[in-house]
Design an enzyme around this catalytic site. Structure first.
Site, mmCIF file in Angstrom:
data_model
loop_
_atom_site.group_PDB
_atom_site.id
_atom_site.type_symbol
_atom_site.label_atom_id
_atom_site.label_comp_id
_atom_site.label_asym_id
_atom_site.label_seq_id
_atom_site.Cartn_x
_atom_site.Cartn_y
_atom_site.Cartn_z
ATOM 1 N N GLY A 8 0.817 -1.208 0.000
ATOM 2 C CA GLY A 8 0.000 0.000 0.000
ATOM 3 C C GLY A 8 0.850 1.257 0.000
ATOM 4 C CB ALA A 9 4.231 1.733 -0.949
ATOM 5 N N GLY B 21 -0.400 8.136 0.972
ATOM 6 C CA GLY B 21 -0.532 8.113 2.417
ATOM 7 C C GLY B 21 0.742 7.766 3.174
ATOM 8 C CB ILE B 22 1.190 6.041 6.440
ATOM 9 C CG1 ILE B 22 0.274 6.975 7.228
ATOM 10 C CG2 ILE B 22 2.357 5.616 7.332
ATOM 11 C CD1 ILE B 22 -0.410 6.309 8.401
ATOM 12 N N GLY B 23 2.145 4.915 3.598
ATOM 13 C CA GLY B 23 3.018 3.999 2.874
ATOM 14 C C GLY B 23 3.995 4.726 1.977
ATOM 15 C CB SER C 222 -5.757 1.125 13.901
ATOM 16 O OG SER C 222 -6.607 2.231 14.132
ATOM 17 C CE1 TYR D 94 -8.467 0.590 9.037
ATOM 18 C CE2 TYR D 94 -8.801 1.465 11.246
ATOM 19 C CZ TYR D 94 -8.007 1.295 10.135
ATOM 20 O OH TYR D 94 -6.737 1.821 10.111
#
Length: 265
Positions: free
Chosen positions: A9-10, A13-15, A131, A154
């Site tokens: 997931g890069a 966002g954070i990735g 999370s 989630y």
């Protein structure tokens, strides 16, 4: 020493921010994403000869192909950062009749990491994105036996991921190190903007802790622990993750469901 690091997931966002941070520190980055165009754009931003791998982590055959592709190119994978995750979706039910939050956030990292394990050395690391949102797992919902709302799905998928992180660390007493982490609440990712309607906090907050947990020497003995970046320290996860009975039920469901999905893939 430069490490080879896979980040799922890069492409945003954070990735993506973590990939930029680690590449800036001289590491070889393997970028994963679902979109060829987004992967190319992310790779262009990062530079440094990073490698791209495309797969939909909601589909078991693509997870297996992703692992095979990586193993075909690398006999050593120093770090796996299981960052990819989904929260709010137009249709959260997969073609297999399962909730995509459990499939992408829990089942995919479990299967992918286990397939990649032959290449992860004992001094390697596995960093799993948990999370602050964690909740006891409704096993029937995890198995797709009834629908579940966005936030509970989630939060439960993240608790399940945290449980698996703790179990995997116990199974690997000699390494690699396995750490679950809340990278920070309400960071400025697409998921936060879509799910909560807020701009969010600086992504670098999350990228810094992920980069440090993945490579810094001070975390070499932290296997099995949960890092809460809101508090800035290791802490206990949700009490349900510490409940051995609940953990056993969750792990049995993860194994049952992933074995079933792989059998028909």
């Amino acid at each position: 020493m430069a490490k080879t690091i896979l980040i799922t997931g890069a492409t945003d966002g954070i990735g993506l921010q973590t990939a930029k941070t680690l590449a800036g520190r001289g590491h070889k980055i393997l970028l994963h994403g679902r979109s060829k165009a987004k992967l190319e754009a992310a790779a262009a931003q990062i530079g440094g000869g990073c490698e791209t791998h495309m797969a939909d982590l909601g589909q078991m055959p693509q997870i297996e192909s992703l692992a095979a592709e990586i193993l075909g190119k690398h006999d050593r994978l120093d770090v796996v950062i299981n960052n990819a995750g989904v929260y709010k979706l137009p249709d959260p039910v997969t073609a297999d009749g399962l909730d995509a939050r459990f499939v992408v956030n829990t089942f995919a990292p479990y299967v992918l990491t286990n397939l990649l394990m032959p290449a992860i050395p004992k001094d390697g690391r596995i960093v799993n994105l948990s999370s602050a949102a964690q909740a006891p797992v409704d096993i029937a919902a995890m198995k797709g036996q009834h629908p579940i709302d966005d936030f509970p799905a989630y939060a439960q998928s993240k608790l399940a991921l945290t449980i698996w992180s703790r179990v995997l660390a116990r199974q690997l007493p000699e390494g690699p190190v396995v750490i679950a982490v809340n990278p920070g609440s309400l960071l400025a990712s697409k998921m936060v903007k879509q799910g909560f309607g807020v701009a969010g906090n600086d992504l670098q907050i999350g990228a810094d802790i992920l980069s440090d947990l993945a490579t810094a020497p001070e975390y070499a003995n932290a296997s099995g622990r949960y890092f809460d970046n809101d508090a800035g320290r290791f802490d206990d996860p949700h009490p349900a993750a510490l409940d051995e009975g609940h953990s056993t039920e969750v792990m049995q469901a993860i194994v049952e469901m992933t074995d079933g999905l792989r059998a028909v893939s």
